[in-house]
Design a protein around this motif. Structure first.
Motif, PDB file in Angstrom:
ATOM      1  N   ASN A  86       1.283  -1.355   0.188  1.00 48.94           N
ATOM      2  CA  ASN A  86       0.185  -0.372  -0.072  1.00 48.94           C
ATOM      3  C   ASN A  86       1.077   1.166  -0.131  1.00 48.94           C
ATOM      4  O   ASN A  86       0.475   2.094  -0.281  1.00 48.94           O
ATOM      5  N   ALA A  87       1.764   0.987   0.467  1.00 49.97           N
ATOM      6  CA  ALA A  87       3.218   2.523   0.847  1.00 49.97           C
ATOM      7  C   ALA A  87       3.172   2.682  -0.553  1.00 49.97           C
ATOM      8  O   ALA A  87       3.996   3.691  -1.609  1.00 49.97           O
ATOM      9  N   LYS A  88       3.681   1.986  -1.540  1.00 49.31           N
ATOM     10  CA  LYS A  88       3.939   1.883  -2.855  1.00 49.31           C
ATOM     11  C   LYS A  88       3.037   1.942  -3.913  1.00 49.31           C
ATOM     12  O   LYS A  88       2.729   1.858  -5.237  1.00 49.31           O
ATOM     13  N   ASN A  89       1.496   1.394  -3.494  1.00 56.09           N
ATOM     14  CA  ASN A  89       0.308   1.749  -4.641  1.00 56.09           C
ATOM     15  C   ASN A  89       0.606   0.183  -5.465  1.00 56.09           C
ATOM     16  O   ASN A  89       0.209   0.673  -6.931  1.00 56.09           O
ATOM     17  N   THR A  90       1.038  -0.706  -4.876  1.00 52.43           N
ATOM     18  CA  THR A  90       1.403  -1.653  -6.156  1.00 52.43           C
ATOM     19  C   THR A  90       0.525  -3.508  -5.568  1.00 52.43           C
ATOM     20  O   THR A  90       0.946  -3.322  -4.029  1.00 52.43           O
ATOM     21  N   VAL A  91       0.495  -3.765  -6.367  1.00 49.29           N
ATOM     22  CA  VAL A  91      -0.416  -5.094  -6.160  1.00 49.29           C
ATOM     23  C   VAL A  91       0.957  -6.324  -7.452  1.00 49.29           C
ATOM     24  O   VAL A  91       0.676  -5.527  -8.070  1.00 49.29           O
ATOM     25  N   SER A  92       0.764  -6.615  -6.778  1.00 48.26           N
ATOM     26  CA  SER A  92       1.984  -8.221  -7.324  1.00 48.26           C
ATOM     27  C   SER A  92       1.261  -9.554  -7.393  1.00 48.26           C
ATOM     28  O   SER A  92       0.865  -9.700  -6.826  1.00 48.26           O
ATOM     29  N   LEU A  93       1.463  -9.937  -8.140  1.00 51.23           N
ATOM     30  CA  LEU A  93       1.022 -11.547  -8.238  1.00 51.23           C
ATOM     31  C   LEU A  93       2.427 -12.521  -9.137  1.00 51.23           C
ATOM     32  O   LEU A  93       3.817 -12.499  -9.946  1.00 51.23           O
ATOM     33  N   GLN A  94       3.068 -13.418  -7.928  1.00 46.40           N
ATOM     34  CA  GLN A  94       4.468 -13.885  -8.270  1.00 46.40           C
ATOM     35  C   GLN A  94       3.199 -15.747  -8.761  1.00 46.40           C
ATOM     36  O   GLN A  94       2.909 -16.604  -7.656  1.00 46.40           O
ATOM     37  N   MET A  95       4.477 -15.556  -9.745  1.00 41.48           N
ATOM     38  CA  MET A  95       3.386 -17.111 -10.579  1.00 41.48           C
ATOM     39  C   MET A  95       4.471 -18.412 -10.703  1.00 41.48           C
ATOM     40  O   MET A  95       6.029 -17.870 -11.646  1.00 41.48           O
ATOM     41  N   ASN A  96       5.199 -19.238 -10.052  1.00 39.29           N
ATOM     42  CA  ASN A  96       4.978 -20.441  -9.490  1.00 39.29           C
ATOM     43  C   ASN A  96       4.640 -21.295 -11.091  1.00 39.29           C
ATOM     44  O   ASN A  96       3.292 -21.534 -11.283  1.00 39.29           O
ATOM     45  N   SER A  97       6.280 -22.698 -10.976  1.00 34.78           N
ATOM     46  CA  SER A  97       5.415 -23.960 -11.551  1.00 34.78           C
ATOM     47  C   SER A  97       4.328 -23.592 -12.636  1.00 34.78           C
ATOM     48  O   SER A  97       3.097 -23.870 -12.998  1.00 34.78           O
ATOM     49  N   LEU A  98       4.662 -22.263 -13.432  1.00 33.31           N
ATOM     50  CA  LEU A  98       3.783 -22.454 -14.841  1.00 33.31           C
ATOM     51  C   LEU A  98       3.738 -23.111 -15.519  1.00 33.31           C
ATOM     52  O   LEU A  98       4.620 -23.864 -15.888  1.00 33.31           O
ATOM     53  N   LYS A  99       1.948 -23.296 -16.174  1.00 34.38           N
ATOM     54  CA  LYS A  99       1.446 -24.360 -17.728  1.00 34.38           C
ATOM     55  C   LYS A  99       1.669 -23.426 -18.647  1.00 34.38           C
ATOM     56  O   LYS A  99       1.566 -22.417 -18.467  1.00 34.38           O
ATOM     57  N   PRO A 100       1.740 -24.301 -19.907  1.00 41.62           N
ATOM     58  CA  PRO A 100       1.136 -23.580 -20.971  1.00 41.62           C
ATOM     59  C   PRO A 100      -0.168 -22.923 -21.197  1.00 41.62           C
ATOM     60  O   PRO A 100      -0.327 -22.081 -21.199  1.00 41.62           O
TER      61      PRO A 100
END
Length: 115
Positions: free
Chosen positions: A73-87
């Motif tokens: 919230n201090a940086k107005n940022t939302v992130s998405l960590q994506m692991n074990s990606l699939k096609p």
């Protein structure tokens, strides 16, 4: 004015990882639940992860255990960590407030996963 700027997409092989980021401006970020959405070719846009104002998270069954959403919230940022990606994770990914009636979308970021 409202801006949602997504970044971090790319091309990876199956099993790889990517971290997406979204910088928001022009609206009260801390007062809005946020979501990451994706749209694959020929398919409807779908919600894959959401995070409440207080940090509670929810995930689509298809990504549960592989993706992690977070917000700063201090940086107005939302992130998405994506692991074990699939096609089948291949899509354009977007962030936006997860609330009814919100119509503005950013440009998105392309994620391509090869087998």
């Amino acid at each position: 004015q409202v801006q949602l700027v997504e970044s971090g997409g790319g091309s990876v092989q199956a099993g790889g990882s990517l971290r997406l980021s979204c910088v928001a401006s022009g609206f009260p970020f801390t007062l809005n639940p946020m979501g990451w959405y994706r749209q694959a070719p020929g398919k409807q846009r779908e919600l894959v992860a959401s995070i409440s104002i207080d940090g509670w998270t929810n995930y689509a069954d298809s990504v549960k255990g592989r993706f992690t959403i977070s917000r700063d919230n201090a940086k107005n940022t939302v992130s998405l960590q994506m692991n074990s990606l699939k096609p089948e994770d291949t899509a354009v990914y977007y962030c936006k407030p997860n609330r009814a009636g919100w119509t503005y979308w950013g440009q998105g970021t392309q994620v391509t996963v090869s087998s």
